[in-house]
Scaffold this motif. Structure first.
Motif, PDB file in Angstrom:
ATOM      1  N   ASP A  28      35.989  53.067  19.981  1.00  0.00           N
ATOM      2  CA  ASP A  28      36.666  53.877  20.981  1.00  0.00           C
ATOM      3  C   ASP A  28      37.919  53.119  21.423  1.00  0.00           C
ATOM      4  O   ASP A  28      37.895  51.902  21.565  1.00  0.00           O
ATOM      5  CB  ASP A  28      35.706  54.061  22.163  1.00  0.00           C
ATOM      6  CG  ASP A  28      36.221  55.018  23.193  1.00  0.00           C
ATOM      7  OD1 ASP A  28      37.394  54.903  23.601  1.00  0.00           O
ATOM      8  OD2 ASP A  28      35.446  55.885  23.614  1.00  0.00           O
ATOM      9  N   GLU A  29      39.018  53.816  21.624  1.00  0.00           N
ATOM     10  CA  GLU A  29      40.265  53.168  22.040  1.00  0.00           C
ATOM     11  C   GLU A  29      40.072  52.329  23.302  1.00  0.00           C
ATOM     12  O   GLU A  29      40.675  51.259  23.459  1.00  0.00           O
ATOM     13  CB  GLU A  29      41.351  54.212  22.274  1.00  0.00           C
ATOM     14  CG  GLU A  29      42.683  53.619  22.654  1.00  0.00           C
ATOM     15  CD  GLU A  29      43.748  54.669  22.872  1.00  0.00           C
ATOM     16  OE1 GLU A  29      44.824  54.301  23.364  1.00  0.00           O
ATOM     17  OE2 GLU A  29      43.522  55.860  22.575  1.00  0.00           O
ATOM     18  N   ALA A  30      39.223  52.778  24.203  1.00  0.00           N
ATOM     19  CA  ALA A  30      38.982  52.042  25.444  1.00  0.00           C
ATOM     20  C   ALA A  30      38.443  50.639  25.156  1.00  0.00           C
ATOM     21  O   ALA A  30      38.748  49.685  25.880  1.00  0.00           O
ATOM     22  CB  ALA A  30      38.012  52.810  26.334  1.00  0.00           C
ATOM     23  N   VAL A  31      37.667  50.493  24.087  1.00  0.00           N
ATOM     24  CA  VAL A  31      37.136  49.188  23.708  1.00  0.00           C
ATOM     25  C   VAL A  31      38.281  48.255  23.330  1.00  0.00           C
ATOM     26  O   VAL A  31      38.263  47.069  23.650  1.00  0.00           O
ATOM     27  CB  VAL A  31      36.143  49.327  22.531  1.00  0.00           C
ATOM     28  CG1 VAL A  31      35.761  47.985  21.959  1.00  0.00           C
ATOM     29  CG2 VAL A  31      34.924  50.093  22.974  1.00  0.00           C
ATOM     30  N   GLN A  59      38.144  51.920  12.201  1.00  0.00           N
ATOM     31  CA  GLN A  59      38.921  53.048  12.707  1.00  0.00           C
ATOM     32  C   GLN A  59      38.827  53.048  14.224  1.00  0.00           C
ATOM     33  O   GLN A  59      37.805  52.678  14.788  1.00  0.00           O
ATOM     34  CB  GLN A  59      38.387  54.372  12.168  1.00  0.00           C
ATOM     35  CG  GLN A  59      38.502  54.495  10.662  1.00  0.00           C
ATOM     36  CD  GLN A  59      37.879  55.773  10.175  1.00  0.00           C
ATOM     37  OE1 GLN A  59      36.695  55.999  10.380  1.00  0.00           O
ATOM     38  NE2 GLN A  59      38.678  56.600   9.544  1.00  0.00           N
ATOM     39  N   VAL A  60      39.921  53.470  14.872  1.00  0.00           N
ATOM     40  CA  VAL A  60      39.936  53.559  16.328  1.00  0.00           C
ATOM     41  C   VAL A  60      40.034  55.027  16.704  1.00  0.00           C
ATOM     42  O   VAL A  60      40.960  55.726  16.299  1.00  0.00           O
ATOM     43  CB  VAL A  60      41.119  52.761  16.926  1.00  0.00           C
ATOM     44  CG1 VAL A  60      41.140  52.901  18.442  1.00  0.00           C
ATOM     45  CG2 VAL A  60      41.028  51.293  16.513  1.00  0.00           C
ATOM     46  N   LEU A  61      39.050  55.493  17.477  1.00  0.00           N
ATOM     47  CA  LEU A  61      39.033  56.868  17.950  1.00  0.00           C
ATOM     48  C   LEU A  61      39.939  56.958  19.168  1.00  0.00           C
ATOM     49  O   LEU A  61      39.688  56.305  20.179  1.00  0.00           O
ATOM     50  CB  LEU A  61      37.607  57.272  18.320  1.00  0.00           C
ATOM     51  CG  LEU A  61      37.376  58.699  18.771  1.00  0.00           C
ATOM     52  CD1 LEU A  61      37.701  59.677  17.640  1.00  0.00           C
ATOM     53  CD2 LEU A  61      35.943  58.876  19.233  1.00  0.00           C
ATOM     54  N   ARG A  67      37.889  61.973  25.153  1.00  0.00           N
ATOM     55  CA  ARG A  67      37.750  62.871  26.304  1.00  0.00           C
ATOM     56  C   ARG A  67      37.393  64.280  25.845  1.00  0.00           C
ATOM     57  O   ARG A  67      36.599  64.962  26.476  1.00  0.00           O
ATOM     58  CB  ARG A  67      39.042  62.867  27.133  1.00  0.00           C
ATOM     59  CG  ARG A  67      39.213  61.586  27.942  1.00  0.00           C
ATOM     60  CD  ARG A  67      40.359  61.689  28.933  1.00  0.00           C
ATOM     61  NE  ARG A  67      41.651  61.870  28.313  1.00  0.00           N
ATOM     62  CZ  ARG A  67      42.466  60.890  27.931  1.00  0.00           C
ATOM     63  NH1 ARG A  67      42.106  59.650  28.116  1.00  0.00           N
ATOM     64  NH2 ARG A  67      43.624  61.141  27.386  1.00  0.00           N
ATOM     65  N   ALA A  68      37.981  64.719  24.732  1.00  0.00           N
ATOM     66  CA  ALA A  68      37.688  66.057  24.216  1.00  0.00           C
ATOM     67  C   ALA A  68      36.217  66.160  23.795  1.00  0.00           C
ATOM     68  O   ALA A  68      35.560  67.169  24.045  1.00  0.00           O
ATOM     69  CB  ALA A  68      38.604  66.386  23.041  1.00  0.00           C
ATOM     70  N   ARG A  73      30.716  68.053  24.987  1.00  0.00           N
ATOM     71  CA  ARG A  73      29.299  67.776  25.250  1.00  0.00           C
ATOM     72  C   ARG A  73      28.879  68.367  26.592  1.00  0.00           C
ATOM     73  O   ARG A  73      27.808  68.951  26.729  1.00  0.00           O
ATOM     74  CB  ARG A  73      29.048  66.283  25.243  1.00  0.00           C
ATOM     75  CG  ARG A  73      28.927  65.718  23.876  1.00  0.00           C
ATOM     76  CD  ARG A  73      28.378  64.311  23.897  1.00  0.00           C
ATOM     77  NE  ARG A  73      28.280  63.827  22.543  1.00  0.00           N
ATOM     78  CZ  ARG A  73      28.661  62.616  22.152  1.00  0.00           C
ATOM     79  NH1 ARG A  73      29.139  61.773  23.024  1.00  0.00           N
ATOM     80  NH2 ARG A  73      28.543  62.272  20.892  1.00  0.00           N
ATOM     81  N   GLU A  74      29.744  68.201  27.606  1.00  0.00           N
ATOM     82  CA  GLU A  74      29.429  68.756  28.931  1.00  0.00           C
ATOM     83  C   GLU A  74      29.272  70.265  28.879  1.00  0.00           C
ATOM     84  O   GLU A  74      28.453  70.844  29.593  1.00  0.00           O
ATOM     85  CB  GLU A  74      30.556  68.385  29.907  1.00  0.00           C
ATOM     86  CG  GLU A  74      30.582  66.944  30.312  1.00  0.00           C
ATOM     87  CD  GLU A  74      31.825  66.604  31.126  1.00  0.00           C
ATOM     88  OE1 GLU A  74      32.639  67.514  31.424  1.00  0.00           O
ATOM     89  OE2 GLU A  74      31.978  65.428  31.470  1.00  0.00           O
TER      90      GLU A  74
END
Length: 78
Positions: A28-31, A59-61, A67-68, A73-74
């Motif tokens: 994840d990009e946040a990582v 790969q970096v998501l 967020r999408a 999922r929500e």
């Protein structure tokens, strides 16, 4: 990553087999943006990712996609 998962990943990624398994590592990009241990530590971690063998694809998501996916999922779409 849990200790046994780390060991398995290490063994899979460092094999000398001429046709090794392919490992896809999706981060994840946040990582990538989260600061852990200061600049030297971050530099070492990024260098480690860059030096992984050819059978490991990193790969970096992008955060936008993350967020999408969370929104989908929500809403029960996935």
């Amino acid at each position: 990553m849990r200790p046994h998962a780390r060991l398995s990943f290490h063994l899979l990624s460092r094999t000398r087999d001429p046709a090794p398994l392919t490992v896809d590592l999706v981060l994840d990009e946040a990582v990538m943006r989260r600061i852990v241990g200061g600049p030297k530590m971050m530099s070492a971690q990024l260098r480690h990712l860059a030096e992984l063998p050819h059978n490991v694809r990193v790969q970096v998501l992008p955060a936008v996609r993350t967020r999408a996916v969370a929104r989908a999922r929500e809403q029960g779409a996935i």
